[in-house]
Design a protein around this motif. Structure first.
Motif, PDB file in Angstrom:
ATOM      1  N   VAL A  87      33.138  23.052   9.944  1.00 25.43           N
ATOM      2  CA  VAL A  87      34.031  23.367   8.647  1.00 25.43           C
ATOM      3  C   VAL A  87      35.407  24.029   9.006  1.00 25.43           C
ATOM      4  O   VAL A  87      35.259  25.012   9.850  1.00 25.43           O
ATOM      5  CB  VAL A  87      33.043  24.195   7.694  1.00 25.43           C
ATOM      6  CG1 VAL A  87      34.263  23.939   6.548  1.00 25.43           C
ATOM      7  CG2 VAL A  87      31.909  23.600   7.154  1.00 25.43           C
ATOM      8  N   ARG A  88      36.677  23.410   8.647  1.00 25.68           N
ATOM      9  CA  ARG A  88      37.854  24.102   8.976  1.00 25.68           C
ATOM     10  C   ARG A  88      38.414  24.381   7.701  1.00 25.68           C
ATOM     11  O   ARG A  88      38.248  23.802   6.739  1.00 25.68           O
ATOM     12  CB  ARG A  88      38.699  23.123   9.684  1.00 25.68           C
ATOM     13  CG  ARG A  88      38.361  22.919  11.231  1.00 25.68           C
ATOM     14  CD  ARG A  88      39.332  22.184  12.075  1.00 25.68           C
ATOM     15  NE  ARG A  88      39.208  20.885  11.572  1.00 25.68           N
ATOM     16  CZ  ARG A  88      40.562  20.017  11.797  1.00 25.68           C
ATOM     17  NH1 ARG A  88      41.541  20.465  12.474  1.00 25.68           N
ATOM     18  NH2 ARG A  88      40.462  18.652  11.257  1.00 25.68           N
ATOM     19  N   LEU A  89      38.864  25.607   7.692  1.00 23.42           N
ATOM     20  CA  LEU A  89      39.729  26.288   6.683  1.00 23.42           C
ATOM     21  C   LEU A  89      41.067  25.566   6.685  1.00 23.42           C
ATOM     22  O   LEU A  89      41.915  25.809   7.333  1.00 23.42           O
ATOM     23  CB  LEU A  89      39.768  27.766   6.542  1.00 23.42           C
ATOM     24  CG  LEU A  89      40.555  28.660   5.729  1.00 23.42           C
ATOM     25  CD1 LEU A  89      40.516  28.243   4.080  1.00 23.42           C
ATOM     26  CD2 LEU A  89      40.710  30.073   5.912  1.00 23.42           C
ATOM     27  N   VAL A  90      41.501  25.115   5.530  1.00 22.51           N
ATOM     28  CA  VAL A  90      42.871  24.697   5.288  1.00 22.51           C
ATOM     29  C   VAL A  90      43.463  25.658   4.464  1.00 22.51           C
ATOM     30  O   VAL A  90      43.329  25.718   3.241  1.00 22.51           O
ATOM     31  CB  VAL A  90      43.124  23.241   4.726  1.00 22.51           C
ATOM     32  CG1 VAL A  90      44.364  23.040   4.614  1.00 22.51           C
ATOM     33  CG2 VAL A  90      42.552  22.394   5.595  1.00 22.51           C
ATOM     34  N   ALA A  91      44.373  26.529   4.906  1.00 29.73           N
ATOM     35  CA  ALA A  91      45.102  27.509   3.957  1.00 29.73           C
ATOM     36  C   ALA A  91      46.127  26.862   3.216  1.00 29.73           C
ATOM     37  O   ALA A  91      46.929  26.520   4.044  1.00 29.73           O
ATOM     38  CB  ALA A  91      45.498  28.917   4.849  1.00 29.73           C
ATOM     39  N   VAL A  92      45.909  26.830   1.953  1.00 31.00           N
ATOM     40  CA  VAL A  92      46.853  26.092   1.073  1.00 31.00           C
ATOM     41  C   VAL A  92      48.102  26.969   0.979  1.00 31.00           C
ATOM     42  O   VAL A  92      48.230  28.148   0.120  1.00 31.00           O
ATOM     43  CB  VAL A  92      46.388  25.773  -0.402  1.00 31.00           C
ATOM     44  CG1 VAL A  92      47.152  25.109  -1.055  1.00 31.00           C
ATOM     45  CG2 VAL A  92      45.110  24.848   0.108  1.00 31.00           C
ATOM     46  N   SER A  93      49.299  26.783   1.615  1.00 27.92           N
ATOM     47  CA  SER A  93      50.273  27.695   1.576  1.00 27.92           C
ATOM     48  C   SER A  93      51.611  27.385   0.485  1.00 27.92           C
ATOM     49  O   SER A  93      52.522  27.962   0.539  1.00 27.92           O
ATOM     50  CB  SER A  93      50.709  27.902   2.867  1.00 27.92           C
ATOM     51  OG  SER A  93      51.122  26.514   3.629  1.00 27.92           O
ATOM     52  N   LYS A  94      51.393  26.459  -0.388  1.00 29.25           N
ATOM     53  CA  LYS A  94      52.227  25.847  -1.368  1.00 29.25           C
ATOM     54  C   LYS A  94      52.895  27.396  -1.961  1.00 29.25           C
ATOM     55  O   LYS A  94      51.976  28.316  -2.498  1.00 29.25           O
ATOM     56  CB  LYS A  94      51.803  24.958  -2.404  1.00 29.25           C
ATOM     57  CG  LYS A  94      50.649  25.570  -3.158  1.00 29.25           C
ATOM     58  CD  LYS A  94      50.342  24.444  -4.234  1.00 29.25           C
ATOM     59  CE  LYS A  94      49.123  24.813  -4.883  1.00 29.25           C
ATOM     60  NZ  LYS A  94      48.764  23.783  -5.779  1.00 29.25           N
ATOM     61  N   THR A  95      53.961  27.464  -2.357  1.00 32.23           N
ATOM     62  CA  THR A  95      55.074  28.399  -2.848  1.00 32.23           C
ATOM     63  C   THR A  95      54.854  29.888  -2.228  1.00 32.23           C
ATOM     64  O   THR A  95      55.391  30.825  -2.543  1.00 32.23           O
ATOM     65  CB  THR A  95      54.285  28.846  -4.427  1.00 32.23           C
ATOM     66  OG1 THR A  95      52.972  29.409  -4.313  1.00 32.23           O
ATOM     67  CG2 THR A  95      53.935  27.637  -5.131  1.00 32.23           C
TER      68      THR A  95
END
Length: 228
Positions: free
Chosen positions: A28-36
């Motif tokens: 499992v990989r974490l996609v860090a949602v960096s919008k804004t």
């Protein structure tokens, strides 16, 4: 809490959810949602060990990508208009939100100019919500077959966004259905297509998603804190 602390806490929760499902945490990989989030905050997360970031808006992403000096990997996870694809070419390693053939054809065209291939996920609107993007479950196989014929794309799996529930258990049936659809696609044995990735689960429900097979969880708030 500092971003580094948030990331460590998430790593523990991701690992525990994977083990509950009899899976290796490394699956499992974490996609860090960096919008804004500004480039400096992304850089802080990168220095804390996070490498994979997901962006939703093309214009914001292209400005940010040039300002982050750390070695990071970018995925595009938001709704994508065909006329914006050219701005992503060569900057992102995966697009999670391919939901129609015309978009896939434009991605193929733009990556073809670079002489390389783009990894993509097919977005499925499992719940059939009018407000959400994604192909229908009924049209999925036909779309995958058509996209698989494009030389500069690699279909690597599926993505979904379930309806919002206060209780993450409410989302579980939708995660389970995406896993089932991935098995249907895999069984079709379409040349060049793998179902290696399932992109599903966000800050409120990622543990249920992992227990149902997620390989990519898209998490923003639990990494960066609530957006102002």
């Amino acid at each position: 809490m500092a971003i580094a602390d948030n990331l460590q806490a998430l790593e523990r929760r991701i690992a525990a959810a994977a083990r509950r499902a009899g899976r290796e945490p490394s699956a499992v990989r974490l996609v860090a949602v960096s919008k804004t989030q500004p480039a400096a905050v992304v850089a802080e997360a990168a220095r804390a060990g996070q490498r994979l970031f997901g962006e939703n808006y093309v214009q914001e992403f292209t400005a940010k990508a040039g300002a982050v000096g750390e070695p990071v990997e970018w995925h595009f996870i938001g709704h994508l208009q065909s006329n914006k694809v050219k701005y992503l070419a060569g900057l992102v390693t995966m697009i999670h939100s391919v939901d129609r053939l015309s978009l896939a054809e434009e991605i193929d065209r733009q990556w073809g100019r670079l002489g390389t291939a783009c990894d993509i996920l097919i977005q499925v609107n499992v719940a059939g919500e009018a407000t959400k993007s994604g192909t229908s479950a009924a049209a999925l196989l036909e779309l995958v077959r058509a996209v698989a014929a494009l030389p500069h794309l690699r279909v690597r799996g599926l993505m979904t966004m379930p309806p919002f529930f206060d209780d993450p258990e409410g989302a579980r049936p939708y995660f389970r259905e995406l896993q089932r659809l991935a098995e249907v696609v895999a069984a079709a044995a379409i040349p060049g297509v793998t179902m290696a990735e399932l992109s599903m689960g966000m800050s409120g429900d990622f543990e249920a998603a992992i227990e149902e097979g997620a390989t990519l969880v898209r998490i923003g708030t639990a990494v960066f804190g609530a957006r102002g």
